[in-house]
Scaffold this motif. Structure first.
Motif, PDB file in Angstrom:
ATOM      1  N   LYS A 137     102.448 -45.696  28.567  1.00 42.22           N
ATOM      2  CA  LYS A 137     101.085 -46.029  28.133  1.00 42.22           C
ATOM      3  C   LYS A 137     100.736 -45.288  26.847  1.00 42.22           C
ATOM      4  O   LYS A 137     100.095 -45.846  25.954  1.00 42.22           O
ATOM      5  CB  LYS A 137     100.073 -45.692  29.228  1.00 42.22           C
ATOM      6  N   ALA A 138     101.156 -44.040  26.754  1.00 48.34           N
ATOM      7  CA  ALA A 138     100.881 -43.250  25.552  1.00 48.34           C
ATOM      8  C   ALA A 138     101.605 -43.842  24.345  1.00 48.34           C
ATOM      9  O   ALA A 138     101.029 -43.951  23.262  1.00 48.34           O
ATOM     10  CB  ALA A 138     101.303 -41.796  25.771  1.00 48.34           C
ATOM     11  N   LYS A 139     102.856 -44.227  24.540  1.00 57.24           N
ATOM     12  CA  LYS A 139     103.614 -44.838  23.444  1.00 57.24           C
ATOM     13  C   LYS A 139     102.979 -46.150  23.004  1.00 57.24           C
ATOM     14  O   LYS A 139     102.865 -46.429  21.819  1.00 57.24           O
ATOM     15  CB  LYS A 139     105.060 -45.117  23.877  1.00 57.24           C
ATOM     16  N   GLU A 140     102.580 -46.944  23.982  1.00 57.45           N
ATOM     17  CA  GLU A 140     101.948 -48.226  23.663  1.00 57.45           C
ATOM     18  C   GLU A 140     100.661 -47.996  22.869  1.00 57.45           C
ATOM     19  O   GLU A 140     100.412 -48.663  21.859  1.00 57.45           O
ATOM     20  CB  GLU A 140     101.642 -49.006  24.933  1.00 57.45           C
ATOM     21  N   LYS A 197      99.764 -49.115  19.022  1.00 58.89           N
ATOM     22  CA  LYS A 197      98.597 -49.935  18.669  1.00 58.89           C
ATOM     23  C   LYS A 197      97.786 -49.270  17.562  1.00 58.89           C
ATOM     24  O   LYS A 197      97.357 -49.931  16.623  1.00 58.89           O
ATOM     25  CB  LYS A 197      97.711 -50.172  19.892  1.00 58.89           C
ATOM     26  N   VAL A 198      97.571 -47.967  17.698  1.00 56.44           N
ATOM     27  CA  VAL A 198      96.757 -47.237  16.719  1.00 56.44           C
ATOM     28  C   VAL A 198      97.420 -47.227  15.347  1.00 56.44           C
ATOM     29  O   VAL A 198      96.756 -47.394  14.330  1.00 56.44           O
ATOM     30  CB  VAL A 198      96.489 -45.791  17.210  1.00 56.44           C
ATOM     31  N   THR A 199      98.735 -47.024  15.334  1.00 51.35           N
ATOM     32  CA  THR A 199      99.446 -46.911  14.056  1.00 51.35           C
ATOM     33  C   THR A 199      99.923 -48.254  13.527  1.00 51.35           C
ATOM     34  O   THR A 199     100.405 -48.334  12.401  1.00 51.35           O
ATOM     35  CB  THR A 199     100.672 -45.988  14.195  1.00 51.35           C
ATOM     36  N   THR A 214     107.058 -51.805  17.170  1.00 50.04           N
ATOM     37  CA  THR A 214     108.247 -51.351  17.882  1.00 50.04           C
ATOM     38  C   THR A 214     107.868 -50.287  18.905  1.00 50.04           C
ATOM     39  O   THR A 214     108.304 -50.343  20.059  1.00 50.04           O
ATOM     40  CB  THR A 214     109.296 -50.790  16.896  1.00 50.04           C
ATOM     41  N   LEU A 215     107.062 -49.333  18.490  1.00 50.39           N
ATOM     42  CA  LEU A 215     106.624 -48.272  19.394  1.00 50.39           C
ATOM     43  C   LEU A 215     105.793 -48.853  20.535  1.00 50.39           C
ATOM     44  O   LEU A 215     105.947 -48.472  21.696  1.00 50.39           O
ATOM     45  CB  LEU A 215     105.818 -47.223  18.630  1.00 50.39           C
ATOM     46  N   GLU A 216     104.945 -49.800  20.200  1.00 56.17           N
ATOM     47  CA  GLU A 216     104.123 -50.456  21.216  1.00 56.17           C
ATOM     48  C   GLU A 216     105.007 -51.175  22.242  1.00 56.17           C
ATOM     49  O   GLU A 216     104.796 -51.069  23.452  1.00 56.17           O
ATOM     50  CB  GLU A 216     103.178 -51.454  20.541  1.00 56.17           C
ATOM     51  N   ALA A 217     106.016 -51.873  21.763  1.00 55.82           N
ATOM     52  CA  ALA A 217     106.940 -52.588  22.659  1.00 55.82           C
ATOM     53  C   ALA A 217     107.736 -51.621  23.521  1.00 55.82           C
ATOM     54  O   ALA A 217     107.970 -51.878  24.706  1.00 55.82           O
ATOM     55  CB  ALA A 217     107.879 -53.471  21.844  1.00 55.82           C
ATOM     56  N   GLU A 218     108.151 -50.500  22.940  1.00 53.17           N
ATOM     57  CA  GLU A 218     108.879 -49.490  23.712  1.00 53.17           C
ATOM     58  C   GLU A 218     108.008 -48.953  24.842  1.00 53.17           C
ATOM     59  O   GLU A 218     108.482 -48.729  25.954  1.00 53.17           O
ATOM     60  CB  GLU A 218     109.325 -48.339  22.810  1.00 53.17           C
ATOM     61  N   GLY A 219     106.741 -48.741  24.542  1.00 51.18           N
ATOM     62  CA  GLY A 219     105.818 -48.259  25.558  1.00 51.18           C
ATOM     63  C   GLY A 219     105.645 -49.255  26.688  1.00 51.18           C
ATOM     64  O   GLY A 219     105.661 -48.893  27.865  1.00 51.18           O
ATOM     65  N   LYS A 220     105.499 -50.526  26.340  1.00 53.49           N
ATOM     66  CA  LYS A 220     105.363 -51.563  27.370  1.00 53.49           C
ATOM     67  C   LYS A 220     106.630 -51.643  28.217  1.00 53.49           C
ATOM     68  O   LYS A 220     106.567 -51.779  29.436  1.00 53.49           O
ATOM     69  CB  LYS A 220     105.076 -52.914  26.726  1.00 53.49           C
ATOM     70  N   ALA A 221     107.785 -51.563  27.558  1.00 54.13           N
ATOM     71  CA  ALA A 221     109.056 -51.622  28.281  1.00 54.13           C
ATOM     72  C   ALA A 221     109.198 -50.455  29.244  1.00 54.13           C
ATOM     73  O   ALA A 221     109.665 -50.622  30.376  1.00 54.13           O
ATOM     74  CB  ALA A 221     110.215 -51.634  27.285  1.00 54.13           C
TER      75      ALA A 221
END
Length: 57
Positions: free
Chosen positions: A17-20, A24-26, A30-37
């Motif tokens: 959740k933190a990565k996602e 989103k903020v930045t 890719t980081l958002e997708a990693e967080g969801k995964a």
């Protein structure tokens, strides 16, 4: 589900959740997708543990 595994899975989901959120903020998709995964992976692990627990009883 063993307590240790549950804590590990919850921590992994929180990390996802933190990565996602950071993605989103930045604007980093890719980081958002990693967080969801990572969240999905955690959910699958939790489901696996629940199945194991159900078959033990």
């Amino acid at each position: 589900m063993s307590g240790e595994n549950k804590v590990r899975n919850v921590a992994e989901k929180a990390e996802g959740k933190a990565k996602e959120a950071a993605g989103k903020v930045t604007g980093d998709r890719t980081l958002e997708a990693e967080g969801k995964a990572k969240q999905v992976k955690s959910d699958l692990k939790q489901a696996e543990e629940k199945v194991k627990d159900a078959t033990k009883h």
